[in-house]
Write an enzyme that holds these catalytic residues in place. Structure first.
Site, PDB file in Angstrom:
ATOM      1  N   ASP A 101      75.226 -37.559 -28.652  1.00  0.00           N
ATOM      2  CA  ASP A 101      73.929 -38.488 -29.101  1.00  0.00           C
ATOM      3  C   ASP A 101      73.562 -40.386 -28.142  1.00  0.00           C
ATOM      4  O   ASP A 101      72.788 -40.076 -27.492  1.00  0.00           O
ATOM      5  CB  ASP A 101      74.769 -39.559 -30.381  1.00  0.00           C
ATOM      6  CG  ASP A 101      76.431 -39.463 -31.085  1.00  0.00           C
ATOM      7  OD1 ASP A 101      76.817 -38.980 -29.598  1.00  0.00           O
ATOM      8  OD2 ASP A 101      76.759 -40.367 -31.150  1.00  0.00           O
ATOM      9  N   ASP A 103      65.252 -30.415 -22.413  1.00  0.00           N
ATOM     10  CA  ASP A 103      64.403 -29.974 -23.253  1.00  0.00           C
ATOM     11  C   ASP A 103      63.400 -32.137 -23.013  1.00  0.00           C
ATOM     12  O   ASP A 103      62.529 -32.445 -21.981  1.00  0.00           O
ATOM     13  CB  ASP A 103      63.032 -29.779 -23.789  1.00  0.00           C
ATOM     14  CG  ASP A 103      63.341 -28.642 -23.800  1.00  0.00           C
ATOM     15  OD1 ASP A 103      63.641 -27.717 -23.140  1.00  0.00           O
ATOM     16  OD2 ASP A 103      62.619 -28.824 -24.798  1.00  0.00           O
ATOM     17  N   TYR A 127      74.747 -20.907 -31.196  1.00  0.00           N
ATOM     18  CA  TYR A 127      73.519 -19.842 -31.568  1.00  0.00           C
ATOM     19  C   TYR A 127      73.579 -18.381 -31.886  1.00  0.00           C
ATOM     20  O   TYR A 127      73.153 -17.668 -31.447  1.00  0.00           O
ATOM     21  CB  TYR A 127      72.597 -19.553 -30.657  1.00  0.00           C
ATOM     22  CG  TYR A 127      71.819 -21.032 -30.044  1.00  0.00           C
ATOM     23  CD1 TYR A 127      71.301 -21.692 -31.097  1.00  0.00           C
ATOM     24  CD2 TYR A 127      70.813 -21.438 -28.928  1.00  0.00           C
ATOM     25  CE1 TYR A 127      70.709 -22.878 -31.616  1.00  0.00           C
ATOM     26  CE2 TYR A 127      69.620 -22.963 -29.404  1.00  0.00           C
ATOM     27  CZ  TYR A 127      70.047 -23.354 -29.794  1.00  0.00           C
ATOM     28  OH  TYR A 127      69.613 -24.379 -29.850  1.00  0.00           O
ATOM     29  N   LYS A 181      80.245 -33.331 -28.963  1.00  0.00           N
ATOM     30  CA  LYS A 181      80.729 -33.941 -29.968  1.00  0.00           C
ATOM     31  C   LYS A 181      82.085 -33.998 -29.915  1.00  0.00           C
ATOM     32  O   LYS A 181      82.029 -33.712 -31.252  1.00  0.00           O
ATOM     33  CB  LYS A 181      79.791 -33.554 -30.707  1.00  0.00           C
ATOM     34  CG  LYS A 181      79.312 -34.421 -32.107  1.00  0.00           C
ATOM     35  CD  LYS A 181      78.631 -35.576 -31.872  1.00  0.00           C
ATOM     36  CE  LYS A 181      78.790 -36.876 -33.445  1.00  0.00           C
ATOM     37  NZ  LYS A 181      77.936 -37.902 -32.512  1.00  0.00           N
ATOM     38  N   ASP A 183      70.297 -26.951 -24.517  1.00  0.00           N
ATOM     39  CA  ASP A 183      68.575 -26.796 -25.309  1.00  0.00           C
ATOM     40  C   ASP A 183      68.135 -27.990 -25.778  1.00  0.00           C
ATOM     41  O   ASP A 183      66.546 -28.287 -24.549  1.00  0.00           O
ATOM     42  CB  ASP A 183      68.722 -26.171 -26.198  1.00  0.00           C
ATOM     43  CG  ASP A 183      67.122 -25.135 -27.069  1.00  0.00           C
ATOM     44  OD1 ASP A 183      66.091 -25.231 -26.216  1.00  0.00           O
ATOM     45  OD2 ASP A 183      67.287 -24.848 -27.711  1.00  0.00           O
TER      46      ASP A 183
END
Ligand code: NAD
Length: 356
Positions: free
Chosen positions: A223, A251, A142, A191, A247
């Site tokens: 994942d 959620d 980001y 990852k 992020d």
């Protein structure tokens, strides 16, 4: 000892829920003989209307001079057409940047009496769910270099995930410290099978784990973590991850709890300073009706006592009072089942204060 708290009520339901959170904190202060000093700092759309900026310098100064910040929510359709740097959300970015808030902490808790709101099966959730996701907030993709380029196949775009060992170590340390305050279990999510930044993340977390032998440390690819969160969320105590993965996973975890009006969060910087706020927004659709659920704001206050002030008994007392009010069957509209009676914002907070 005085605890200085900057209070940003914000927009929409922000003032309604923060007034109640402050009342709950005042009750806890009386019960435990604590001195909480509240100073209001306007920010958000209301500050833009009054001062022409979403975060006046005086508000920023109040926040900087405080031990912690308690925030309701900012934003609303009224300011959708304001210039980008004057929009209410600009206040949040400025606060994160100026206060160097690099760690976002989001608990996902399901109270036994609200199990029906959880979209997962009973046998997956069991009696209770209580996990925390700690997300790096100021680095990663980001904030990395991005742009558009002309490629052979036409226009192309790129974003860069960049992390330094320093950034990973400081969020990692916060995560291990948090795990020490809770169930002493930490899972780092990355990852590393694909991304170089994740390989550095994993190496750094791994060496940090040697400093915290009491914490049961594990690692998962993102994942797999996304799958495990719905398959067996109770395996987790604290999860730490980088900005974008956090992020998404945070959620996902909040959806598991089923009720946005119940979840607090903290954004922390160096030392014990933190900004505490509900995960929900300013809910313009119900603002001014006196029906917003104040629990996320009240629990944000409890988090502040626990993480910024080290007042564990006081935080436990508030969290238990919330639990007891729910066990007694008190509900706001957002968490009431069909046919169940619901209370307004102020009445619900009153039931919690009765149980402090
Ligand atoms: P929202 O979280 O405000 O509302 C989503 C839905 O949940 C609405 O139906 C709302 O009524 C309900 N809801 C939210 N909090 C509730 C509560 N405490 N009690 C009962 N019901 C509740 O999200 P949105 O509608 O997408 O955003 C509204 C505004 O809030 C936007 O301007 C957005 O930018 C802003 N926002 C601010 C923050 C923040 O200040 N940190 C975070 C998210 C969104």
């Amino acid at each position: 000892m005085k605890y200085n708290i900057a209070v940003i009520k914000g927009d929409g339901i922000g003032p309604e829920i923060i007034d109640e959170a402050v009342s709950v904190l005042r009750s806890a202060a009386i019960k435990f003989g604590r001195d909480f000093v509240f100073r209001e700092a306007p920010a958000g759309g209301n500050a833009y209307d009054a001062y022409g900026t979403p975060i006046p310098k005086e508000s920023m100064d109040i926040c900087k001079a405080s031990d912690a910040v308690l925030l309701g929510a900012v934003g609303g359709p009224k300011w959708n057409k304001a210039p980008v740097d004057k929009r209410p959300e600009a206040a949040l970015f400025a606060l994160r940047k100026e206060l160097n808030l690099y760690a976002n902490i989001r608990p996902a808790v399901i109270y036994p009496s609200l199990k029906k709101a959880c979209p997962l099966k009973d046998e997956i959730i069991g009696d209770k769910l209580d996990l925390v996701i700690i997300r790096e907030l100021t680095g990663g993709i980001y904030f990395g270099k991005r742009g558009r380029v002309a490629a052979a196949a036409g226009e192309a775009a790129y974003d860069t995930m960049f992390y330094s060992r320093f950034e990973i170590e400081r969020i990692g340390r916060k995560a291990f410290e948090l795990a020490m305050l809770r169930g002493k279990k930490l899972c780092s999510v990355d990852k590393a099978n694909v991304l170089e930044s994740s390989r550095l993340w994993r190496e750094t977390m791994h060496s940090l784990s040697q400093e915290f032998p009491e914490v049961l440390y594990s690692e998962l690819y993102v994942d797999n973590a996304a799958m495990q969160l719905v398959k067996n969320p109770r395996q987790f105590d604290v999860i730490v991850t980088e900005n974008m993965f956090g992020d998404i996973l945070s959620d996902e975890a909040s959806m598991i709890t089923g009720s946005i009006g119940m979840l607090p969060s903290a954004s922390m910087g160096e030392g014990s300073f933190g900004l505490y706020e509900p995960i929900h927004g300013s809910a313009p659709d119900i603002a001014g009706k006196g029906i917003a659920n104040p629990i996320a704001a009240i629990l944000s206050g409890a988090m502040m006592l626990r993480y910024s002030f080290g007042l564990k008994d006081e935080a436990d007392c508030i969290e238990n009072a919330v639990s007891k009010a729910l066990d007694s069957g008190f509900r706001t509209t957002d968490i009431a089942a069909e046919g169940e009676k619901s209370l307004g914002t102020h009445e619900m907070a009153g039931k919690i204060i009765d149980r402090i």
